[in-house]
Design an enzyme around this catalytic site. Structure first.
Site, PDB file in Angstrom:
ATOM      1  N   ASN A   1      11.756  -3.036 -30.858  1.00 33.55           N
ATOM      2  CA  ASN A   1      11.796  -2.420 -29.527  1.00 33.55           C
ATOM      3  C   ASN A   1      11.722  -0.897 -29.620  1.00 33.55           C
ATOM      4  O   ASN A   1      11.441  -0.225 -28.643  1.00 33.55           O
ATOM      5  CB  ASN A   1      13.074  -2.832 -28.785  1.00 33.55           C
ATOM      6  CG  ASN A   1      14.318  -2.655 -29.623  1.00 33.55           C
ATOM      7  OD1 ASN A   1      14.453  -3.288 -30.674  1.00 33.55           O
ATOM      8  ND2 ASN A   1      15.219  -1.804 -29.187  1.00 33.55           N
TER       9      ASN A   1
ATOM     10  N   CYS B   1      19.146   0.024 -24.055  1.00 34.28           N
ATOM     11  CA  CYS B   1      20.467  -0.615 -24.031  1.00 34.28           C
ATOM     12  C   CYS B   1      21.507   0.261 -24.710  1.00 34.28           C
ATOM     13  O   CYS B   1      22.676   0.221 -24.394  1.00 34.28           O
ATOM     14  CB  CYS B   1      20.447  -1.941 -24.766  1.00 34.28           C
ATOM     15  SG  CYS B   1      18.995  -2.887 -24.441  1.00 34.28           S
TER      16      CYS B   1
HETATM   17  N1  PLP Z   1      16.213  -7.817 -28.234  1.00 35.64           N
HETATM   18  C1  PLP Z   1      15.310  -6.854 -28.058  1.00 35.64           C
HETATM   19  C2  PLP Z   1      14.331  -6.573 -29.148  1.00 35.64           C
HETATM   20  C3  PLP Z   1      15.269  -6.133 -26.862  1.00 35.64           C
HETATM   21  O1  PLP Z   1      14.346  -5.171 -26.695  1.00 35.64           O
HETATM   22  C4  PLP Z   1      16.209  -6.437 -25.851  1.00 35.64           C
HETATM   23  C5  PLP Z   1      16.246  -5.659 -24.586  1.00 35.64           C
HETATM   24  O2  PLP Z   1      16.059  -4.481 -24.559  1.00 35.64           O
HETATM   25  C6  PLP Z   1      17.124  -7.471 -26.083  1.00 35.64           C
HETATM   26  C7  PLP Z   1      17.110  -8.134 -27.284  1.00 35.64           C
HETATM   27  C8  PLP Z   1      18.160  -7.845 -25.051  1.00 35.64           C
HETATM   28  O3  PLP Z   1      17.548  -8.520 -23.983  1.00 35.64           O
HETATM   29  P1  PLP Z   1      18.348  -8.759 -22.618  1.00 35.64           P
HETATM   30  O4  PLP Z   1      18.244  -7.503 -21.826  1.00 35.64           O
HETATM   31  O5  PLP Z   1      17.648  -9.925 -21.969  1.00 35.64           O
HETATM   32  O6  PLP Z   1      19.742  -9.110 -22.989  1.00 35.64           O
END
Ligand code: PLP
Length: 374
Positions: free
Chosen positions: A146, A317
């Protein structure tokens, strides 16, 4: 406004909004009750599960809906292990929802091994295999980063891990990969795979864990026994309908080569303007991480936003946390990592608008460097 933070979240497709609205207005019944209207709501949910499974290349009985990918990742790490005391291997490039879940295991005395990344942003495959032994309960490797869009060759890595330790469970976080790498989940050779709807044009707050047929996983949540007793909690039928509609729209409308070409053109622009592209090697094409020397990403993000361009910095996040674990693992200093912005694309990103945005970003960076920020 030019929005280039699609790895954080995307706009919702009109079809997905309509599907959710219909499920709220008309098919709002509890899909687990026994009267006719509920049976119909359940059938609608199963239709959505089938359509979603077909779009992502899985069987419908392998899709278990969760509240988000964070839940799916936690579920996989907590309950995917067959050997409860065995070691766990993850990569330094994991999203916080895998990394922190693994750190919880570590705090309970489990041997958690974190495998380094290459400068390109992929996991070091040799180091991954070296970390795996016969006691390895679970390996988790993010499919697409990400932070940088770097792609890990999951099929090859899963096969190599299984060849060395056949009983080791292989999980991959596919949130940034689903429908973007165009690899059917069933072709990857993984036991578990996580996905989130809000990266492909559906609402936030719905995801799934793919559980390979024949692979037994224990529940994380206990209660009413929904999702074949594996994930209790009334299913979010409006968002499930939206997830399926978005997956179909995304699969239909995404021109992956167009997105990759936009990324290439933007990379050229930034390099010409004294910036560096962070990461190299296989990339999904949907994410571009740029080091803008001497300009703090947080300031650039604010000034660019004032000028109509929305960009990311690191993972949304963990936007409030200091430092960047993943960029650090790729060899960037803390100072350099603080100067990295993330541009990420969606099916509707157009080259001209993206190039305009890139020009505005480098102009803003020049003004910040020279102290002429308004
Ligand atoms: N994993 C990755 C690689 C992400 O980019 C994200 C969200 O940014 C997540 C997990 C978490 O996803 P969610 O927002 O549905 O909890």
């Amino acid at each position: 406004m030019i929005y280039l933070d699609n790895a954080a979240t995307t706009r919702v497709f009109d079809n997905a909004v309509d599907a959710a609205a219909n499920a709220m207005r008309i098919g709002f019944f509890n899909p687990n009750a026994t009267y006719r209207a509920s049976v119909d709501a359940n059938a609608e949910m199963e239709r959505a599960r089938n359509a979603l499974a077909a779009a992502v290349g899985a069987k419908s009985d392998e899709i278990y809906f969760t509240s988000c990918a964070t839940e799916a990742n936690n579920w996989a790490i907590e309950r995917g292990r067959k050997r409860i005391k065995g070691n766990v291997v993850i990569t330094a490039g994991e999203h916080a929802s895998v990394y922190e879940a693994a750190m919880q295991l570590k705090s309970r005395g489990i041997d958690v091994r974190v495998v380094p990344l290459t400068r390109g942003g992929q996991v070091d495959g040799d180091a991954l295999l070296a970390a795996v032994d016969k006691e390895t309960a679970l390996v988790s490797v993010i499919h697409v980063s990400n932070e940088t869009g770097a792609v890990n060759h999951i099929k090859k890595l899963a096969a190599a891990v299984k060849a060395k330790s056949p009983t080791t469970v292989f999980h991959s976080d596919g949130v940034q990969a689903v429908l973007k790498t165009r690899e059917p989940i069933s072709s990857l050779g993984v036991d578990l795979y996580s996905a989130s709807a809000h990266k492909i044009g559906a609402p936030k707050g719905i995801g799934f864990l793919y559980v390979r047929r024949g692979f037994g996983i224990a529940p994380l949540l206990y209660g009413g026994g929904q999702e074949k007793n594996l994930r209790s909690g009334t299913q979010n039928t409006p968002y499930i309908a939206a997830f399926a509609a978005a997956a179909e729209d995304f699969a239909r409308s995404a021109d992956i080569n167009k997105i990759a070409a936009i990324r290439d053109r933007l990379s050229e622009h930034f390099i010409k303007n004294g910036c560096e592209i962070v990461g190299s090697g296989p990339n999904s094409g949907f994410v571009l991480c740029v080091h803008v020397p001497e300009v703090k990403a947080e300031i650039l993000q604010n000034i660019a936003s004032d000028n109509g361009v929305i960009i990311g910095k690191g993972s949304a996040c963990s936007g409030s946390k200091r430092g960047n674990r993943v960029l650090g693992a790729m060899g960037l200093s803390e100072k350099a990592a603080e100067c990295c912005i993330r541009l990420s694309f969606f099916v509707d990103t157009e080259l001209d608008a993206a190039l305009d945005a890139a020009r505005i970003i480098t102009e803003c960076a020049d003004r910040i460097r020279s102290g002429h920020v308004k």
